[in-house]
Every structure is written in structure tokens, then in C-alpha cells.
Design a protein around this motif. Structure first.
Motif, PDB file in Angstrom:
ATOM      1  N   LEU A 203     -39.766   8.389  -9.715  1.00 31.50           N
ATOM      2  CA  LEU A 203     -40.247   9.332  -8.712  1.00 31.50           C
ATOM      3  C   LEU A 203     -39.083  10.131  -8.148  1.00 31.50           C
ATOM      4  N   VAL A 204     -39.230  11.471  -8.132  1.00 27.83           N
ATOM      5  CA  VAL A 204     -38.270  12.357  -7.476  1.00 27.83           C
ATOM      6  C   VAL A 204     -38.914  12.847  -6.191  1.00 27.83           C
ATOM      7  N   THR A 205     -38.407  12.373  -5.057  1.00 30.20           N
ATOM      8  CA  THR A 205     -38.949  12.773  -3.762  1.00 30.20           C
ATOM      9  C   THR A 205     -37.874  13.372  -2.869  1.00 30.20           C
ATOM     10  N   ALA A 206     -36.617  12.917  -2.995  1.00 32.32           N
ATOM     11  CA  ALA A 206     -35.501  13.611  -2.354  1.00 32.32           C
ATOM     12  C   ALA A 206     -35.259  14.920  -3.107  1.00 32.32           C
ATOM     13  N   PRO A 207     -34.516  15.883  -2.533  1.00 35.15           N
ATOM     14  CA  PRO A 207     -34.370  17.190  -3.180  1.00 35.15           C
ATOM     15  C   PRO A 207     -33.825  17.106  -4.601  1.00 35.15           C
ATOM     16  N   ALA A 208     -34.512  17.765  -5.536  1.00 41.95           N
ATOM     17  CA  ALA A 208     -34.096  17.768  -6.938  1.00 41.95           C
ATOM     18  C   ALA A 208     -32.840  18.589  -7.161  1.00 41.95           C
ATOM     19  N   SER A 209     -32.379  19.297  -6.148  1.00 42.17           N
ATOM     20  CA  SER A 209     -31.167  20.101  -6.269  1.00 42.17           C
ATOM     21  C   SER A 209     -29.898  19.262  -6.200  1.00 42.17           C
ATOM     22  N   HIS A 210     -30.036  17.962  -5.904  1.00 42.46           N
ATOM     23  CA  HIS A 210     -28.846  17.103  -5.836  1.00 42.46           C
ATOM     24  C   HIS A 210     -29.115  15.783  -6.576  1.00 42.46           C
ATOM     25  N   GLY A 211     -28.732  14.659  -5.992  1.00 46.55           N
ATOM     26  CA  GLY A 211     -28.726  13.387  -6.715  1.00 46.55           C
ATOM     27  C   GLY A 211     -30.064  12.990  -7.299  1.00 46.55           C
ATOM     28  N   ALA A 212     -31.152  13.221  -6.562  1.00 49.56           N
ATOM     29  CA  ALA A 212     -32.465  12.847  -7.086  1.00 49.56           C
ATOM     30  C   ALA A 212     -32.789  13.617  -8.352  1.00 49.56           C
ATOM     31  N   GLY A 213     -32.372  14.888  -8.397  1.00 46.15           N
ATOM     32  CA  GLY A 213     -32.597  15.684  -9.598  1.00 46.15           C
ATOM     33  C   GLY A 213     -31.770  15.207 -10.770  1.00 46.15           C
ATOM     34  N   PHE A 214     -30.500  14.833 -10.501  1.00 45.42           N
ATOM     35  CA  PHE A 214     -29.659  14.291 -11.573  1.00 45.42           C
ATOM     36  C   PHE A 214     -30.332  13.068 -12.194  1.00 45.42           C
ATOM     37  N   LEU A 215     -30.767  12.155 -11.319  1.00 42.53           N
ATOM     38  CA  LEU A 215     -31.370  10.914 -11.813  1.00 42.53           C
ATOM     39  C   LEU A 215     -32.675  11.191 -12.551  1.00 42.53           C
ATOM     40  N   GLY A 216     -33.473  12.144 -12.052  1.00 43.66           N
ATOM     41  CA  GLY A 216     -34.712  12.482 -12.731  1.00 43.66           C
ATOM     42  C   GLY A 216     -34.477  13.066 -14.111  1.00 43.66           C
ATOM     43  N   LEU A 217     -33.462  13.913 -14.249  1.00 39.89           N
ATOM     44  CA  LEU A 217     -33.133  14.470 -15.557  1.00 39.89           C
ATOM     45  C   LEU A 217     -32.622  13.389 -16.507  1.00 39.89           C
ATOM     46  N   LEU A 218     -31.782  12.500 -15.995  1.00 38.74           N
ATOM     47  CA  LEU A 218     -31.325  11.385 -16.816  1.00 38.74           C
ATOM     48  C   LEU A 218     -32.519  10.558 -17.292  1.00 38.74           C
ATOM     49  N   ALA A 219     -33.497  10.380 -16.412  1.00 38.06           N
ATOM     50  CA  ALA A 219     -34.672   9.581 -16.756  1.00 38.06           C
ATOM     51  C   ALA A 219     -35.505  10.248 -17.846  1.00 38.06           C
ATOM     52  N   VAL A 220     -35.797  11.539 -17.682  1.00 39.61           N
ATOM     53  CA  VAL A 220     -36.673  12.196 -18.657  1.00 39.61           C
ATOM     54  C   VAL A 220     -35.974  12.362 -20.003  1.00 39.61           C
TER      55      VAL A 220
END
Length: 508
Positions: A203-220
Motif C-alpha cells: 500500500l502506498v499512502t504516504a506521498p508517492a513523490s518520496h520514500g513511499a513512491g520509491f518502495l512502491g516502485l521497487l515492489a511493482v
């Protein structure tokens, strides 16, 4: 390996499985792959160079990742724009990055006129209908052209993937250059320490423009399904864990505290949870222990910053459980074991490496360290002096490789000749049941030099200054305890969820 190569390999085994999910629908891995090709061709059709820069101005939604993967397939760089920054700040970041195309969500179309006035060379593309932008999404996607998709520069480990603005907690944000090398180091660490794999749900709920987005991209890229929430809401997050089987998510400490409070108010089934990663700022040991037990010992911690993203150190859930059950305050206060992708030293002001268990500046070298500050050779040379990235964080490294963060150097308070770390004082205050949130700053004082001052958001109507100061004195002693308590309804935060000390100092 290029991230787009890794993604294409993943697609072969996950074609018809869900890749991205938001309130607009589901995109499979095959559909995401095709969209990334279309975005890449369309960028080429606009004349974007292989080393060009593309911005995205949007709240959290799946289309961000559709664009990013297309940007990387094209060979250009992503310039994430935080939708919660001021428009003037975002225009400045776009200008400094040399951004040629910016994608804009419909809710920010009212900013297009000012953006075009300030940066007339930029092409604006709507994520939906055209509105005030130069192109709508459909028009953009129909204007593609073929291009040499595997240019040699793309495979250069120092090829730029991202130009990311720093959090700006201590002043004007800088633009950090993140390369293929940095991405690969992040991917290696992520695959090693974060539970789950292909088929897991993140789940990406913090802003995807920073750490949450990095982790989401790594995940996908690794074959995991990524859900998006447009902003953090504790109740919605717990509902998603229960209803959609979310296994992993990332939260800053302030959001983590809200999640604890919501679960205590209204318990959900969180049995699917594999890893709740807390990072981005120092976390209260007391609340970390509370949350770790509440969420079934699935809470982890990590330390990083934009200049060396996410995985400098990682604290496994089992280590946190051990620290809590054995009442090991030192271990609980650590942000984790140094990961294999970096080397960490603690240095004094003259660049001398300090012995274990002595406090000094955390300095890092290795594959995870960013290349430079874009367009700022002076700041780059200062940060990378002596061959080490100087983080600006004060920490301690023990003989077992456990790293503990004391504070930002600029947040250290010198009072009566003693060094006081704001994070330690905040942690003590948060152990009082009458405190919901706390931030500590130094205020100029004729007697003390700086007066330790706490800005506190109360819990349950509590407002007893003397009791709270006495509580702090018992835990950390009279020198470190606040000399003054100021009560507030809320605390200011940066776009990535950190307490904004710059704003607090300006207010007080």
C-alpha cells in the motif's frame, strides 16, 4: 540492471495479475507494460531527449507509476513534485531541474497558468481531460513516435533516473541525482529485508513523490501488487489491510502513531500484515514498542535520506520484539543494522572516525549514495568531502553494527554548555499519557544560550506544564528536560510527514 529490464522480466510471469490498484480501477502487469511503451513513444514524439527531465504533479494514483515506467523506458529522468508543496516552491524545483514536460492531475489545473507564465518552455500534459494543459492524456498517448529504445547511455550505472527534492526540513530543498546504481542498491536491499514477493500486496499512502513512491516502485518491479490511497487516513489504511490483504506499507512516525490510536479505538483484522515500515524521522521508542506488539510484531524500522535512500540501516521486526521483551532500551532505540549496500562511520567535526559508541556525524559511502546535488557543485563537494557522504545526522554505531540516531545536527540544542538532542526530549514527552504529539526546539535565551522549549499537542485536555516538565526530568534529567511548554492544536509538517522545525522556529 536497468529497472525497466527488471520490470519486463517480471511481466513474463505476472502478465494477467494485478499490478496497480486505485479508486479508478485495476491495471494488470501486461497493461502496465503496454502503457509504459506508449508513454515512452509519446515522450519521444514531443521531442524529449533521452536524458531529459519529466515532472509529475499529482496526488497518489496509479497513473504516476504508469508514467514513471514510461519515462525510464524512454531513458529520461523523473522529477517528482510534491503536491503539498507551495506552487512557488514546485515551480522553482521544476525550473532548477530543467524539466521539459510536466504531467498534471486535474485537481491542479488551476496552477497551469502560473506555471506556464513562469516556465513558458514547459509542455503541460493532463493526466485526464485536457483542461488548461497543452495536451490531454488521450491526445498525448496518440502522438508517439519510434525511437532507439536501447541506447547505450541508459545502461550506464551513473545514468540519471530521478531528480528528487530534499525534504527541506532545515532550509531550501536541494535536487538530488539518483542513478541506476542507486536504484540497484535499493532493489538489492529491498529484496533482502522486506518480507513478501511476487503476489504480495503493498500500500502506498504516504506521498508517492518520496520514500513511499520509491518502495512502491521497487515492489511493482519485483512483481508485487501496489494499492494507492490518495493521502493518509488511519481508518482507511486499517480497512485496506483487513479487506484487501495488504502485506506491506511505509509510514512516517506521525502517521504510525495515528494508526496505533485508530487500531486501539476500533480493532481490525490485520493478520495479512507482513511488514509495517516506519521511517523518515526519529520514532518514539515507547510508541514503537506499543505499535510493534499491537501489530503482531510486524513493525520494522529503517534509516536513510534522499541522498542515500531508505536502506542505510534496517531494524527487523524480530529484533524489535527482542528489544521489547528483554527491555533493551539501547536496542529499541536503534534504527537497525547497517545494510550490506553501504559502509557507515561516525565522524567528528574534523573528519576523524570515532570509536564505537561515541556520538558524531553519520557518514556513509557505498553503492546507495547518490551522485550529486544537481547544478550545485559547491554543496556536492561539501556533502561528499573526504570521500564520505556527510548526512547532517548525529548518531552512534556500536560494535555489532547497530546504528542509533540521536538527531539532526541542526536540531541539536546547546543549553548551558550542554548538548541536548531534541529527539531524546520528544521521546520522553511522548511517554506521558497526556501528550499526543511533541516537538522540541531551542529558543534564544540570555541565561542558557538556548532554552529547551517543547511544543505539545495535548491528549484528553491535559495542560499541566509542571507535571510534564517533572515527568521529563525523571526520565532524562533536569538539563535535558524542557524549561518551557507551549501548547498547540497541531504541529506543522513537511510534505513527507516530518515535523517542520523550520516553521516552528519561525513561529517561536
Amino acid at each position: 540492471m536497468l529497472p525497466i529490464d527488471a520490470f519486463d522480466k517480471t511481466v513474463k510471469s505476472r502478465r494477467n495479475e494485478p499490478a496497480l490498484i486505485d479508486d479508478r480501477g485495476i491495471l494488470t502487469f501486461a497493461e502496465l507494460e503496454q502503457t509504459s511503451h506508449d508513454v515512452a513513444r509519446s515522450l519521444a514524439g514531443l521531442g524529449v531527449a533521452a536524458n531529459g527531465v519529466v515532472g509529475i504533479y499529482s496526488p497518489n494514483r496509479s497513473r504516476i507509476f504508469e508514467i514513471v515506467l514510461g519515462v525510464w523506458r524512454h531513458g529520461s529522468a523523473w522529477n517528482p513534485i510534491s503536491a503539498t508543496n507551495t506552487p512557488a516552491s514546485n515551480i522553482a524545483l521544476l525550473s532548477r531541474a530543467g524539466t521539459s514536460v510536466v504531467f498534471i492531475d486535474a485537481r491542479y489545473h488551476h496552477l497551469v497558468s502560473d506555471l506556464k507564465t513562469a516556465l513558458p518552455h514547459i509542455t503541460t500534459v493532463s493526466l485526464d481531460e485536457k483542461g488548461r494543459c497543452d495536451l490531454g492524456w488521450r491526445e498525448f498517448m496518440e502522438g508517439g513516435s519510434d525511437f532507439p529504445s536501447w541506447q547505450t547511455s541508459h545502461a550506464n550505472p551513473e545514468h540519471t533516473l530521478m531528480l528528487i527534492g530534499t525534504g527541506g526540513t532545515t532550509g531550501q530543498p536541494k535536487l538530488v541525482v539518483e542513478t541506476v546504481r542507486v536504484w540497484n542498491a535499493m532493489q538489492r536491499a529491498f529484496d533482502t529485508v522486506v518480507p513478501g514477493g511476487p503476489g504480495s500486496r503493498d500500500l502506498v499512502t504516504a506521498p508517492a513523490s518520496h520514500g513511499a513512491g520509491f518502495l512502491g516502485l521497487l515492489a511493482v518491479v519485483g512483481g508485487r501488487t501496489v494499492h494507492f490511497h490518495d493521502g493518509f487516513n488511519a481508518s482507511a489504511v486499517l480497512d485496506a489491510i483487513q479487506e484487501h490483504g495488504i502485506g506491506s506499507l511505509f509510514l512516517p512516525p506521525t502517521a504510525f502513531y495515528d494508526l496505533i490510536d485508530e487500531q486501539l479505538r476500533d480493532e481490525r483484522d490485520i493478520s495479512s500484515l507482513e511488514n509495517l515500515l516506519v521511517a523518515a524521522a526519529p520514532v518514539s521508542p515507547h510508541r514503537l514498542a506499543q505499535g510493534a506488539e499491537l501489530f503482531g510484531w510486524k513493525v520494522s524500522q529503517c534509516f536513510g535520506q534522499v541522498e542515500v535512500p531508505m536502506f542505510v540501516a534496517f531494524q527487523h521486526p524480530e529484533t524489535i520484539k527482542k528489544a521489547v521483551q528483554e527491555s533493551d532500551a539501547e536496542l529499541l532505540g536503534s534504527c537497525g543494522q547497517v545494510t550490506p549496500v553501504v559502509t557507515v562511520t561516525i565522524q567528528d567535526a574534523d573528519g576523524n572516525i570515532l570509536p564505537n559508541n561515541e556520538a558524531g556525524e553519520i557518514c556513509i559511502r557505498g553503492a546507495l549514495v547518490s551522485k550529486e546535488y544537481f547544478g550545485d557543485p559547491g554543496a556536492t563537494a561539501e556533502a561528499h568531502r573526504g570521500g564520505w557522504l556527510h548526512t547532517g545526522d548525529v548518531g552512534v554505531l556500536n560494535e555489532n553494527g547497530q546504528l542509533s540516531i540521536r538527531d539532526r545536527i541542526k536540531d541539536m540544542i546547546i543549553t548551558g554548555g550542554y548538548n541536548v538532542y531534541a529527539a531524546e526530549v520528544e521521546a520522553a514527552l511522548l511517554e506521558h499519557e497526556g501528550v499526543a504529539r511533541a516537538a522540541v526546539i531551542g529558543v534564544s535565551d540570555d541565561r542558557w544560550g538556548e532554552r529547551v522549549t517543547a511544543i505539545v499537542v495535548p491528549n484528553g485536555g491535559f495542560n499541566d506544564d509542571e507535571e510534564l516538565i517533572s515527568h521529563a526530568k525523571k526520565l532524562i534529567g533536569p538539563i535535558k528536560a524542557p524549561k518551557e511548554i507551549r501548547w498547540a492544536d497541531t504541529l506543522p509538517h513537511t510534505p513527507v510527514g516530518k515535523i517542520n522545525k523550520v516553521a516552528l522556529r519561525a513561529a517561536f
